[in-house]
Design an enzyme around this catalytic site. Structure first.
Site, short mmCIF file in Angstrom:
data_model
loop_
_atom_site.label_atom_id
_atom_site.label_comp_id
_atom_site.label_asym_id
_atom_site.label_seq_id
_atom_site.Cartn_x
_atom_site.Cartn_y
_atom_site.Cartn_z
N GLN A 1 53.25 34.73 25.83
CA GLN A 1 54.44 33.89 25.98
C GLN A 1 55.36 34.06 24.77
O GLN A 1 54.91 33.95 23.63
CB GLN A 1 54.03 32.42 26.16
CG GLN A 1 55.20 31.47 26.36
CD GLN A 1 55.97 31.73 27.67
OE1 GLN A 1 55.39 32.04 28.70
NE2 GLN A 1 57.29 31.65 27.61
N LYS B 1 53.17 28.94 35.11
CA LYS B 1 52.72 30.27 35.53
C LYS B 1 51.25 30.23 35.95
O LYS B 1 50.86 30.82 36.96
CB LYS B 1 52.93 31.28 34.40
CG LYS B 1 54.41 31.63 34.17
CD LYS B 1 54.65 32.41 32.87
CE LYS B 1 56.15 32.58 32.61
NZ LYS B 1 56.44 33.18 31.29
N ASP C 1 53.90 41.82 32.46
CA ASP C 1 55.14 41.13 32.12
C ASP C 1 56.23 42.13 31.68
O ASP C 1 57.37 41.76 31.46
CB ASP C 1 54.84 40.13 30.99
CG ASP C 1 55.85 38.98 30.93
OD1 ASP C 1 56.48 38.67 31.96
OD2 ASP C 1 56.01 38.40 29.84
#
Lengths: 277, 277
Positions: free
Chosen positions: B93, B49, B116
C-alpha cells in the site's frame, strides 16, 4: 546545433577516463559488439563504433553471428557476455533479423552492461529518473540541448516517433526534465497542427523529409534524429532552418552524439565494474 | 461512465476463476497486503481490498508493519513474500513513509506477483506492449474506455499527472493503443489550451476540482482518476458534465475499477503459478 564538436569533447573525456582506469587497474574498458548477419549498414555502423572505441582506448570484442542464428542461441551468447567479467559493456546492433525475438535478445544484456540503453530496465530507469544507462541517441539529444542552453522545463516538446530505443525514451527524458511531452506517430491525426505547437521538436520517425518548414513553430528548437541515404534527415532542412531558432544538421548533429554517449557509458560501466569511480 | 457495474462483472468473473482454481488445485489464490504504519486512509483502502478479495474467494495475508520500519527490513519482508509459493500476488500500500525508499520496496516484488503493476518491470512491459501486469488504475481506465466503446486510436489523449503508477503508465497504455498522447504536469504552461485539445482526458493530478468545464473540449471523454474527501475528484463535474460526451463519476467511476483489476490480476497470477490456465 553542431554535435561534432561536443561529441569530440565527450570522447576526449572518455578517453582520458579510460586511460586512467587502465593505469589504475591494468585493464582497459571493453565493449562487446554483437552483429547478427551482414547487413551492409549494420556492418558499417559496428565498424565505426569499434574504430571510435579503439581510438579512445576502449577495447572492443567483436562477436559476428550468422543471420540464421536462433533467438535462443543469440540470447545464450549475450548471457555469456553478461556473465563475463572481462566485458564491461554490450552492444547488440539493431536490427537482428525478423525471425529473432529482438526484445528477448536485448533483455539478456545485464543492466550494468547495458551501455546502449536498450533493456526494459534502462527504459524504466529513464522514465522514473532512477540510476541507469540512457538510450544513446536520446541521451545524446539531451546533452546537445544542455550544450546549447535549451531548458526543457515548461516547454512543449513534441516527439514524432515512438520506438523503444529512440522516441519513447526521448520523450521520457524530456518529461523528466519537466517538459510537457506529446508523442505523435503514424496514427496521429492533425499531425501538422500538433508539431506546430512544439517549442522543442524531436523528429524520430524514420521517414526522409517527413517534417517541413511549414510545420515548424518560428523559434522552435528542432532535433533531427533521422538518417537516410544521401545525408537526408527526417526534417527538410532547407525549409526548416529559417523557422527554427536551433536545428541539428544531418550529418553532424545527433549522429556523432550517439556514439559519444555509447563510449562515455562504456567507460562509466567499466569504472564501476572495476571499482574505479 | 459507470465503473461500478463493470467492476462487479469483472469481480464476478474473477470469483468464478478463483473457485475453479481452488477446485482444481485445492489452493485458493492468495494476495499478500503489506501496510506500513497506520495512516487512516491507507488502513481503509487495505481493509476494503481485503474484504473484496475475501468475497471473491481470494485469500489475503495481511502484513502490518510499523511506520518506523527501515527500507532494508521492508524489502526483506517483501522479498520473503516474493519467494513464498503460497503467495500469488503482492500489494504494497502506497505511501510507505518518507524515510523509506519506496522504489526499492516496490522492486522487491517479483514481476510474476506484481498484481498491482508497480515495478519498473511492469512499467516497461506496459510501455512496450509486452506480457505483464498493468498498474491497476490505468488498467481499469482502459477497460472502462473499452466498455464504453471509446477507441483511442488516432485520438488525442491528454494525461494530466505523471506519477509512476498512474499518469505515466496511463499515457503509455493509451500510446500502445495508438492514441496521440500528451503528458501535462505542474510545470506545464498553457495547460488549459492543451487540455482543451483532448479527445480523451485523464485527470490524475491529485488536486480537487483542478479541471473545470471551460477546459474541456465539447464531446470529450473525461476520465477522473482523482479522489478527495467529500467525493470530490480532480475534475469539477458540475461544470464538466455538460461539455463531456462521457465522464466518470466520483465515486463510482475509476475507483471500483482499480480494485477489480487488482482482483483479476491476482487470480491470473495464481492461475499461472499453480499451472491452471
Amino acid at each position: 546545433m553542431d554535435g561534432t564538436g561536443l561529441a569530440r569533447r565527450i570522447i576526449d573525456t572518455s578517453a582520458a577516463t579510460a586511460a586512467d582506469i587502465r593505469g589504475r587497474t591494468g585493464t582497459a574498458p571493453c565493449l562487446a559488439t554483437v552483429l547478427v548477419g551482414e547487413d551492409p549498414a549494420s556492418v558499417t555502423y559496428v565498424r565505426m563504433k569499434r574504430a571510435r572505441c579503439e581510438k579512445a582506448g576502449i577495447r572492443s570484442r567483436h562477436v559476428a553471428l550468422p543471420a540464421s542464428i536462433s533467438t535462443s542461441a543469440l540470447t545464450e551468447k549475450i548471457t555469456e557476455l553478461s556473465d563475463d567479467p572481462a566485458v564491461h559493456g554490450i552492444l547488440l546492433q539493431h536490427p537482428v533479423g525478423r525471425h529473432i525475438d529482438e526484445r528477448a535478445a536485448f533483455e539478456a544484456i545485464a543492466p550494468d552492461k547495458d551501455v546502449d540503453g536498450v533493456t526494459t530496465h534502462s527504459f524504466a530507469a529513464m522514465s522514473f529518473g532512477l540510476p541507469g544507462f540512457v538510450s544513446c541517441t536520446p541521451g545524446g539529444i539531451m546533452r546537445l540541448l544542455d550544450e546549447y542552453g535549451v531548458e526543457p522545463a515548461g516547454k512543449h516538446a513534441v516527439v514524432v516517433g515512438r520506438s523503444p530505443i529512440l522516441g519513447k525514451p526521448a520523450g521520457m527524458l524530456l518529461l523528466g526534465r519537466n517538459a510537457t511531452v506529446t508523442y505523435c506517430h503514424s496514427h496521429t491525426s492533425g499531425l501538422s497542427d500538433i508539431v506546430r505547437q512544439a517549442d522543442i521538436l524531436v523528429a524520430a520517425v524514420g521517414r526522409p523529409h517527413f517534417i517541413t518548414g511549414a510545420d515548424i513553430k518560428p523559434g522552435a528548437v528542432v532535433v533531427d534524429a533521422g538518417y537516410h541515404p544521401g545525408n537526408v534527415g527526417d526534417v527538410d532542412h532547407a525549409s526548416a532552418r529559417d523557422r527554427a531558432a536551433l536545428i541539428t544538421p544531418v550529418p553532424g548533429g545527433v549522429g556523432p552524439m550517439t556514439i559519444a554517449v555509447l563510449l562515455a557509458q562504456t567507460v562509466e560501466a567499466a569504472g564501476r565494474q572495476l571499482g574505479v569511480n
